[in-house]
Design an enzyme around this catalytic site. Structure first.
Site, PDB file in Angstrom:
ATOM      1  N   LYS A 115     -24.179  97.451  -1.810  1.00 48.07           N
ATOM      2  CA  LYS A 115     -24.119  95.983  -1.841  1.00 48.07           C
ATOM      3  C   LYS A 115     -25.506  95.395  -2.096  1.00 48.07           C
ATOM      4  O   LYS A 115     -25.676  94.518  -2.945  1.00 48.07           O
ATOM      5  CB  LYS A 115     -23.592  95.444  -0.499  1.00 48.07           C
ATOM      6  CG  LYS A 115     -23.751  93.939  -0.344  1.00 48.07           C
ATOM      7  CD  LYS A 115     -23.302  93.451   1.014  1.00 48.07           C
ATOM      8  CE  LYS A 115     -24.357  93.422   2.070  1.00 48.07           C
ATOM      9  NZ  LYS A 115     -25.289  92.286   2.040  1.00 48.07           N
ATOM     10  N   ASN A 116     -26.496  95.876  -1.366  1.00 48.91           N
ATOM     11  CA  ASN A 116     -27.817  95.256  -1.457  1.00 48.91           C
ATOM     12  C   ASN A 116     -28.531  95.564  -2.774  1.00 48.91           C
ATOM     13  O   ASN A 116     -29.536  94.944  -3.088  1.00 48.91           O
ATOM     14  CB  ASN A 116     -28.689  95.676  -0.268  1.00 48.91           C
ATOM     15  CG  ASN A 116     -28.250  94.991   1.012  1.00 48.91           C
ATOM     16  OD1 ASN A 116     -27.368  94.122   0.988  1.00 48.91           O
ATOM     17  ND2 ASN A 116     -28.854  95.373   2.135  1.00 48.91           N
ATOM     18  N   CYS A 171     -25.906  85.893   7.261  1.00 51.33           N
ATOM     19  CA  CYS A 171     -25.753  86.385   8.638  1.00 51.33           C
ATOM     20  C   CYS A 171     -26.627  85.572   9.576  1.00 51.33           C
ATOM     21  O   CYS A 171     -27.748  85.210   9.225  1.00 51.33           O
ATOM     22  CB  CYS A 171     -26.210  87.829   8.721  1.00 51.33           C
ATOM     23  SG  CYS A 171     -25.062  89.008   8.057  1.00 51.33           S
ATOM     24  N   ARG A 188     -34.536  82.917   9.238  1.00 47.26           N
ATOM     25  CA  ARG A 188     -34.774  83.686   8.007  1.00 47.26           C
ATOM     26  C   ARG A 188     -35.359  82.754   6.963  1.00 47.26           C
ATOM     27  O   ARG A 188     -34.669  82.280   6.066  1.00 47.26           O
ATOM     28  CB  ARG A 188     -33.484  84.337   7.516  1.00 47.26           C
ATOM     29  CG  ARG A 188     -32.993  85.405   8.452  1.00 47.26           C
ATOM     30  CD  ARG A 188     -31.689  86.007   7.991  1.00 47.26           C
ATOM     31  NE  ARG A 188     -31.857  87.103   7.042  1.00 47.26           N
ATOM     32  CZ  ARG A 188     -30.858  87.822   6.568  1.00 47.26           C
ATOM     33  NH1 ARG A 188     -29.626  87.576   6.934  1.00 47.26           N
ATOM     34  NH2 ARG A 188     -31.072  88.809   5.732  1.00 47.26           N
ATOM     35  N   ASP A 214     -30.431  97.421   9.512  1.00 41.77           N
ATOM     36  CA  ASP A 214     -28.984  97.288   9.309  1.00 41.77           C
ATOM     37  C   ASP A 214     -28.190  98.372  10.033  1.00 41.77           C
ATOM     38  O   ASP A 214     -26.971  98.255  10.171  1.00 41.77           O
ATOM     39  CB  ASP A 214     -28.649  97.328   7.807  1.00 41.77           C
ATOM     40  CG  ASP A 214     -29.013  96.021   7.108  1.00 41.77           C
ATOM     41  OD1 ASP A 214     -29.403  95.067   7.793  1.00 41.77           O
ATOM     42  OD2 ASP A 214     -28.912  95.962   5.874  1.00 41.77           O
ATOM     43  N   ARG A 274     -17.601  91.078   3.942  1.00 37.58           N
ATOM     44  CA  ARG A 274     -18.710  90.710   3.052  1.00 37.58           C
ATOM     45  C   ARG A 274     -19.381  91.955   2.488  1.00 37.58           C
ATOM     46  O   ARG A 274     -19.882  91.934   1.367  1.00 37.58           O
ATOM     47  CB  ARG A 274     -19.779  89.930   3.835  1.00 37.58           C
ATOM     48  CG  ARG A 274     -19.454  88.489   4.100  1.00 37.58           C
ATOM     49  CD  ARG A 274     -20.660  87.795   4.709  1.00 37.58           C
ATOM     50  NE  ARG A 274     -21.875  88.279   4.071  1.00 37.58           N
ATOM     51  CZ  ARG A 274     -23.033  88.474   4.676  1.00 37.58           C
ATOM     52  NH1 ARG A 274     -23.170  88.205   5.948  1.00 37.58           N
ATOM     53  NH2 ARG A 274     -24.072  88.929   4.018  1.00 37.58           N
TER      54      ARG A 274
HETATM   55  C1  UD1 Z   1     -32.419  92.329   2.974  1.00 38.94           C
HETATM   56  C2  UD1 Z   1     -31.026  92.904   3.075  1.00 38.94           C
HETATM   57  C3  UD1 Z   1     -30.576  92.975   4.531  1.00 38.94           C
HETATM   58  C4  UD1 Z   1     -31.612  93.722   5.367  1.00 38.94           C
HETATM   59  C5  UD1 Z   1     -33.006  93.154   5.158  1.00 38.94           C
HETATM   60  C6  UD1 Z   1     -34.077  93.973   5.844  1.00 38.94           C
HETATM   61  C7  UD1 Z   1     -30.008  92.193   1.002  1.00 38.94           C
HETATM   62  C8  UD1 Z   1     -28.963  91.365   0.348  1.00 38.94           C
HETATM   63  N1  UD1 Z   1     -30.113  92.057   2.328  1.00 38.94           N
HETATM   64  O1  UD1 Z   1     -32.342  90.983   3.455  1.00 38.94           O
HETATM   65  O2  UD1 Z   1     -29.329  93.678   4.576  1.00 38.94           O
HETATM   66  O3  UD1 Z   1     -31.273  93.584   6.745  1.00 38.94           O
HETATM   67  O4  UD1 Z   1     -33.317  93.123   3.752  1.00 38.94           O
HETATM   68  O5  UD1 Z   1     -34.010  95.290   5.463  1.00 38.94           O
HETATM   69  O6  UD1 Z   1     -30.698  92.967   0.358  1.00 38.94           O
HETATM   70  N2  UD1 Z   1     -39.008  86.744   5.943  1.00 38.94           N
HETATM   71  C9  UD1 Z   1     -39.919  85.720   6.031  1.00 38.94           C
HETATM   72  N3  UD1 Z   1     -40.117  84.934   4.944  1.00 38.94           N
HETATM   73  C10 UD1 Z   1     -39.455  85.129   3.773  1.00 38.94           C
HETATM   74  C11 UD1 Z   1     -38.536  86.184   3.681  1.00 38.94           C
HETATM   75  C12 UD1 Z   1     -38.330  86.983   4.789  1.00 38.94           C
HETATM   76  O7  UD1 Z   1     -40.525  85.522   7.082  1.00 38.94           O
HETATM   77  O8  UD1 Z   1     -39.700  84.383   2.811  1.00 38.94           O
HETATM   78  C13 UD1 Z   1     -38.753  87.581   7.129  1.00 38.94           C
HETATM   79  C14 UD1 Z   1     -37.316  87.435   7.621  1.00 38.94           C
HETATM   80  O9  UD1 Z   1     -37.173  86.323   8.446  1.00 38.94           O
HETATM   81  C15 UD1 Z   1     -37.117  88.734   8.367  1.00 38.94           C
HETATM   82  C16 UD1 Z   1     -37.978  89.717   7.554  1.00 38.94           C
HETATM   83  O10 UD1 Z   1     -38.856  88.934   6.763  1.00 38.94           O
HETATM   84  O11 UD1 Z   1     -37.624  88.649   9.673  1.00 38.94           O
HETATM   85  C17 UD1 Z   1     -37.175  90.631   6.659  1.00 38.94           C
HETATM   86  O12 UD1 Z   1     -36.431  89.866   5.744  1.00 38.94           O
HETATM   87  P1  UD1 Z   1     -36.148  90.346   4.254  1.00 38.94           P
HETATM   88  O13 UD1 Z   1     -36.729  91.698   4.034  1.00 38.94           O
HETATM   89  O14 UD1 Z   1     -36.532  89.258   3.341  1.00 38.94           O
HETATM   90  O15 UD1 Z   1     -34.571  90.479   4.287  1.00 38.94           O
HETATM   91  P2  UD1 Z   1     -33.553  89.971   3.203  1.00 38.94           P
HETATM   92  O16 UD1 Z   1     -34.090  90.204   1.835  1.00 38.94           O
HETATM   93  O17 UD1 Z   1     -33.058  88.632   3.567  1.00 38.94           O
END
Ligand code: UD1
Length: 424
Positions: free
Chosen positions: A22-23, A117, A122, A310, A402
């Site tokens: 999915k990711n 989620c 986030r 995850d 999802r």
């Molecule tokens: C992706 C995955 C999700 C997984 C996560 C971490 C997808 C669709 N989802 O989510 O399943 O749990 O990686 O492995 O690929 N953060 C910030 N600022 C930002 C972006 C992120 O502070 O601009 C923080 C978030 O709040 C969180 C951390 O970084 O605490 C990790 O988030 P991120 O790696 O961005 O996760 P996603 O890409 O949303």
């Protein structure tokens, strides 16, 4: 609202085939709008999140042919709108992955603030920091909860971007935007997840010039144009981990086919620490937890190649059943312990202290009415229900749908007493 009912199922046994990730698939699909040519993405799982991404792309002008199961043919001859759909964005945070591609192809994207989620704050500051570094103007309209990102008249230009945290989504968005920027972009402290490499591989097939994806310093030489491609998504490492834990928590044995062992090393290592037998065979990953004394271990989630956040909740469900207590520390997300309340309804007695959960272990879980508080927490509830006495009734299962393809069907094939019911 639909529910899943799970009864104690004894040891699960058999084989399971892992679907495309999915990711990976979500950014792979998003990347296709950077060309007017046709892209073919293969091994696409049938998931609610994939449907949301398809709808999102169609609003921008994508034409999608998904008649063949598991394959999506997609072409975007022209961009007809640069506004993200608020409902779709609220439904799925990964809708954000269309920002970088839209900015690169069209020079503008108007994006409502995301949902997804409910696992803590986030923010998208790192995505926006990247777009700014590439020369885009970012206007945040807090009142209307919309962000507008616009490239200058000459488009994006490459730069060095340091990510304060190796965010997966920010790395992917910046990677996609930078492929069509003028000059060289370097992403420092980039995320190293296998899904980033998969995306870079697809982009390179489309004509991008990306090097060192999978390290913490990705280099992108901008190109003038991208073209079509055929690309197959990698197998889902989180689904793989979930079925490894299904074998472990039910004290069964499962052969997991179409899994890449290199992507699940921390999960294999932690299961071995608990005395679960995990073997990599030519057919797949074989997990055997039959007739063994299983013990506790501590877990700390980290960005890849560390232990995946995850899999934290499914692993915690398993730890409630082994001898001895464990400490589970969540470092990636702020608030990813909502499943603890649900596991405690089943008698787990887990305590939370700041970002640590203290799991006493040695519990005989009891079936209860619980909620799938997020996607992976939902999987954890199913696992807990398989090993608990009586019936576990899981609500809010749209979270599970999802991200897991044919979840109930795959468990049934392994001998699980599980069914989906509709209360309509
Ligand atoms: C992706 C995955 C999700 C997984 C996560 C971490 C997808 C669709 N989802 O989510 O399943 O749990 O990686 O492995 O690929 N953060 C910030 N600022 C930002 C972006 C992120 O502070 O601009 C923080 C978030 O709040 C969180 C951390 O970084 O605490 C990790 O988030 P991120 O790696 O961005 O996760 P996603 O890409 O949303």
């Amino acid at each position: 609202m639909a529910k899943i009912l799970v009864n104690n199922s004894g040891p699960l046994h058999g084989e399971v085939w892992i679907s495309g990730a999915k990711n990976s698939v979500l950014p792979l699909l998003a990347a296709t709008i950077m060309t007017s040519d046709t892209c073919v993405i293969e091994d696409v799982p049938d998931l609610a999140d994939v449907s949301v991404m398809k709808k999102m792309l169609m609003k921008y002008g994508a034409k999608i042919d998904d008649a063949e199961e598991g394959t999506i043919r997609i072409s975007t001859p022209e961009i007809i709108s640069c506004e993200g759909d608020r409902d779709l964005v609220q439904e799925m945070r990964a809708s954000l992955f269309t920002m970088g591609p839209m900015l690169a192809r069209h020079g503008k994207i108007v994006m409502p603030m995301p949902g997804g989620c409910t696992i803590g704050r986030r923010p998208i500051d790192l995505h926006l920091k990247g777009f700014r570094a590439l020369g885009a103007e970012v206007v945040e309209d807090d009142e209307n909860e919309v962000v507008t990102v616009t490239a200058g008249p000459e488009g994006l230009r490459g730069d060095v971007i340091y990510l304060d945290f190796p965010s997966v989504g920010a790395t992917e968005n910046i990677l996609m935007a930078a492929t069509l920027a003028r000059g060289t972009t370097i992403i420092e402290n980039a995320a190293k997840e296998p899904e980033i490499i998969d995306l870079a591989n697809q982009l390179n097939k489309m004509g991008a010039r990306i090097k060192y994806a999978g390290t913490d310093m990705i280099r992108i030489e901008g190109v003038g144009k991208l073209s079509g491609c055929i690309h197959e998504a990698i197998p889902d490492r989180i689904e793989t981990g979930t079925f490894m834990l299904a074998a472990a928590i039910t004290r069964g044995d499962i052969l997991i086919r179409n899994a890449l062992p290199g992507h699940v090393r921390p999960i294999m290592a932690k299961l071995k620490e608990c005395n679960v037998d995990v073997e990599v065979t030519p057919e797949g990953i074989y997990v055997d937890a039959r007739d063994r004394e299983l013990n506790s271990t501590d877990i700390k989630t980290l960005p890849y190649p560390g232990f995946p956040t995850d899999i934290q909740s499914p692993f915690m469900a398993f730890l409630t059943t082994v001898d001895g207590s464990s400490v589970v520390r969540e470092t990636v997300f702020e608030n990813r312990f909502m499943h603890v309340v649900e596991l405690n309804r089943m008698g787990a007695d887990i305590l939370i202290e700041n970002r640590e959960a203290l799991v006493p272990g040695g519990k005989k879980l009891k079936g209860a009415k619980v909620r799938a508080t997020d996607l992976r927490a939902g999987a954890a509830m199913v696992l807990a229900g398989l090993s608990a006495s009586g019936t576990t009734e899981i609500s809010e299962i749209y979270h599970i749908e999802r991200g897991y393809e044919n979840f109930v069907g795959k468990f049934k094939a392994l001998g699980a007493d599980i069914m989906k019911i509709s209360n309509d």
